[in-house]
Design a protein around this motif. Structure first.
Motif: not given
Ligand SMILES: C[S@@+](CC[C@H](N)C(=O)[O-])C[C@H]1O[C@@H](n2cnc3c(N)ncnc32)[C@H](O)[C@@H]1O
Length: 203
Positions: A21, A66, A112
């Motif tokens: 990160r 989510c 993501t």
């Molecule tokens: C593993 S989490 C990562 C969270 C965060 N980016 C971090 O830095 O820890 C992946 C996130 O991507 C989101 N996500 C998946 N598809 C997406 C989309 N099309 N648009 C926005 N968010 C999305 C999911 O809901 C999930 O909360």
């Protein structure tokens, strides 16, 4: 949706990704006054850094579909009084209706993978980015070479954090294949089980 179950424990089970990160944050090369998108912001772990770095004259747009994840992000923003952060509950494609094209200075895509497999999501982010806007990505990936014998274990281990393993050998593939990004670079991390990737929106 699997992220609903993950939300409450996400911050405690992911300490090992914090070095990635930090690296992704640096690659955004943010300045005071910038507008940055945190796409799929999850629980908002990047928001404090992004908010402080772009300052009061800048803007952080964090989008997350989510509800359980974004509620945690919302509380984080409230407690830390991050006044320059706009949180949007929805798919990244929803940003098209809310923001002018070519106005964003940087895009963060931190773990993501699902989003990176969606051509519509990629097209949206590219449309919103100004020429020269920085894209920084970090995430998990499959091993290559002899260590690929361990990939069934990798998929088992990573299952809570993505809903598809399409392109998990090169998660950045669809984004970088568009030719809309210039100066792209990919760096394996943790013996190739993770990566950092970056590029700039081409003119
Ligand atoms: C593993 S989490 C990562 C969270 C965060 N980016 C971090 O830095 O820890 C992946 C996130 O991507 C989101 N996500 C998946 N598809 C997406 C989309 N099309 N648009 C926005 N968010 C999305 C999911 O809901 C999930 O909360």
């Amino acid at each position: 949706m699997q992220y609903r179950a993950l939300a409450a424990k996400y911050d405690t089970v992911t300490p090992r990704i914090e070095a990635l990160r930090d690296e992704a944050h640096r690659l955004l090369r943010l300045s005071v006054g910038d507008t940055v998108i945190d796409a799929g912001c999850g629980t908002g772990k990047s928001l404090q850094f992004l908010s402080a770095t772009v300052g009061a004259s800048g803007r952080v747009v964090a989008i997350e579909p989510c509800r359980e994840m974004i509620e945690i992000a919302r509380e984080r923003v409230r407690l830390a009084k991050l006044d320059n952060v706009t949180l949007i509950e929805g798919d990244v494609c929803a940003l098209r209706e809310q923001f002018a094209l070519a106005t964003v200075n940087a895009v963060l895509l931190m773990f993501t993978h699902d989003l990176l497999q969606s051509r519509a999501s990629i097209a949206t982010l590219l449309a919103l980015a100004k020429p020269g806007a920085r894209f920084a990505l970090a995430g998990g990936k499959l091993f290559s070479g002899p260590l690929s014998l361990l990939n069934p274990w990798v998929e088992w281990r990573q299952k809570p954090y993505c809903t598809t393993f399409e392109n998990y050998d090169a998660p950045w593939r669809k984004l970088f294949a568009t030719d809309a990004l210039a100066h792209t670079q990919v760096h394996p991390r943790y013996m190739g089980i993770a990566y950092i990737a970056h590029g700039e929106r081409a003119p």
